[in-house]
Design an enzyme around this catalytic site. Sequence first.
Site, short mmCIF file in Angstrom:
data_model
loop_
_atom_site.label_atom_id
_atom_site.label_comp_id
_atom_site.label_asym_id
_atom_site.label_seq_id
_atom_site.Cartn_x
_atom_site.Cartn_y
_atom_site.Cartn_z
N ASN A 9 0.88 -1.17 0.00
CA ASN A 9 0.00 0.00 0.00
C ASN A 9 0.91 1.22 0.00
O ASN A 9 1.47 1.57 1.03
CB ASN A 9 -0.90 -0.02 1.24
CG ASN A 9 -1.69 1.27 1.40
OD1 ASN A 9 -1.80 2.05 0.46
ND2 ASN A 9 -2.24 1.50 2.59
N TRP A 10 1.05 1.80 -1.17
CA TRP A 10 2.00 2.91 -1.29
C TRP A 10 1.49 4.18 -0.59
O TRP A 10 2.23 5.14 -0.44
CB TRP A 10 2.25 3.24 -2.76
CG TRP A 10 3.08 2.22 -3.50
CD1 TRP A 10 3.54 1.02 -3.02
CD2 TRP A 10 3.54 2.32 -4.85
NE1 TRP A 10 4.27 0.38 -3.99
CE2 TRP A 10 4.28 1.15 -5.13
CE3 TRP A 10 3.40 3.27 -5.85
CZ2 TRP A 10 4.88 0.92 -6.37
CZ3 TRP A 10 3.99 3.04 -7.09
CH2 TRP A 10 4.72 1.88 -7.34
N LYS A 11 0.23 4.21 -0.25
CA LYS A 11 -0.39 5.42 0.32
C LYS A 11 -0.11 6.61 -0.62
O LYS A 11 0.00 6.41 -1.83
CB LYS A 11 0.11 5.69 1.74
CG LYS A 11 0.02 4.44 2.63
CD LYS A 11 0.09 4.77 4.09
CE LYS A 11 0.28 3.49 4.89
NZ LYS A 11 -0.10 3.65 6.29
N HIS A 94 -9.64 1.02 4.61
CA HIS A 94 -8.38 1.23 5.34
C HIS A 94 -8.64 2.14 6.54
O HIS A 94 -9.46 3.06 6.46
CB HIS A 94 -7.34 1.85 4.41
CG HIS A 94 -5.96 1.84 5.00
ND1 HIS A 94 -5.55 2.76 5.93
CD2 HIS A 94 -4.91 1.00 4.82
CE1 HIS A 94 -4.30 2.50 6.28
NE2 HIS A 94 -3.88 1.43 5.62
N GLU A 96 -7.08 4.53 7.73
CA GLU A 96 -6.89 5.97 7.47
C GLU A 96 -8.14 6.56 6.81
O GLU A 96 -8.50 7.71 7.08
CB GLU A 96 -5.63 6.17 6.61
CG GLU A 96 -4.37 5.91 7.43
CD GLU A 96 -3.14 5.53 6.65
OE1 GLU A 96 -3.12 5.66 5.41
OE2 GLU A 96 -2.18 5.06 7.28
N GLU A 166 -5.77 -5.24 10.32
CA GLU A 166 -4.77 -4.20 10.55
C GLU A 166 -5.09 -3.47 11.84
O GLU A 166 -5.89 -2.51 11.84
CB GLU A 166 -4.78 -3.20 9.39
CG GLU A 166 -4.41 -3.79 8.05
CD GLU A 166 -3.81 -2.74 7.14
OE1 GLU A 166 -2.70 -2.97 6.66
OE2 GLU A 166 -4.42 -1.68 6.94
N GLY A 172 1.98 2.08 10.75
CA GLY A 172 2.89 3.21 10.62
C GLY A 172 3.55 3.63 11.91
O GLY A 172 4.17 4.69 11.99
N SER A 211 3.06 -2.35 10.42
CA SER A 211 4.51 -2.33 10.68
C SER A 211 5.18 -3.68 10.38
O SER A 211 6.09 -4.10 11.10
CB SER A 211 4.80 -1.88 12.11
OG SER A 211 4.35 -0.55 12.30
N GLY A 232 2.59 -1.21 4.30
CA GLY A 232 2.63 0.21 4.01
C GLY A 232 4.06 0.69 3.78
O GLY A 232 4.63 0.49 2.72
N GLY A 233 4.63 1.28 4.80
CA GLY A 233 5.95 1.91 4.67
C GLY A 233 7.00 1.03 4.03
O GLY A 233 7.77 1.49 3.16
C1 PEP Z 1 -0.97 0.06 5.88
O1 PEP Z 1 -0.94 1.23 5.50
O2 PEP Z 1 -1.89 -0.68 5.50
C2 PEP Z 1 0.08 -0.42 6.75
C3 PEP Z 1 0.01 -1.62 7.24
O3 PEP Z 1 1.12 0.46 6.99
P1 PEP Z 1 2.53 0.12 7.71
O4 PEP Z 1 3.04 -1.18 7.10
O5 PEP Z 1 3.41 1.27 7.37
O6 PEP Z 1 2.25 -0.02 9.16
#
Ligand code: PEP
Length: 248
Positions: A9-11, A94, A96, A166, A172, A211, A232-233
């Site tokens: 997930n590049w956000k 998601h 967010e 999640e 994050g 994470s 994500g990251g």
């Molecule tokens: C996400 O945005 O779905 C996510 C899991 O982010 P991260 O891996 O950065 O925690």
Amino acid sequence: MRRKLVAGNWKMHGSLAENEALLSGLLAGMGGVKAGVAVCVPFPYLAQAQARLTGSAVAWGAQNMSQQARGAFTGEVSASMLADFACAYVIVGHSERRALYGESDELVAEKYAAAQAAGMTPILCLGETLSEREGCITEAVVARQLDAVIAKCGVASLARAVVAYEPVWAIGTGVTASPNQAQVVHAFIRARVRALDAGVAAGLIIQYGGSVKANNAAELFGQPDIDGGLIGGASLNVEEFLAICRAG
Ligand code: PEP
């Protein structure tokens, strides 16, 4: 036997140049990856993802969509528009989106339904906040989020969906759920689906997100009900993401 799925997930990150480096590195490093791999990119880069990834082992998708089919909804993007770019996946619900844009369980269910109607696989995100976990209502929250989709689309629809558990407190933050903490919730989700349809539950891919890094992916993905991850990251770093994919 479920095949694991690792989705990035590049956000709201990237540029044409950065994406080119990321995608070419990803394609070059896919040898030996057994899991399914996908990247969910910002809308403007769908054409780039389609051009670079068509014919490869890497699928692509979007991070959100409108529940509406078309019309006067300035700034929105419909499911059929995503399908025009051959998206296999679209993330819905998601945390967010739920927290920052006020998306309700019912709205997420509408998006999920619209994604499936357009032939895409929704990646349905579920998860509790820290205060909900501390209040011992993790299972109630996840059940409520899941049940909204089952109520609208039926349990059979989950045969054409992916679920991502999640925990919001792990996204994050660098704080990962322990493999056991995650497994407990994954098992709960699968059992809830199993109570309605054992076949659907057995085939349902339930990703973990929050994470995930190269150094914790193998242990997380080694749990019996964890079928890969939503990343994500770490999906923005090609070596890190490939290492996570290899753990799948
Ligand atoms: C996400 O945005 O779905 C996510 C899991 O982010 P991260 O891996 O950065 O925690």
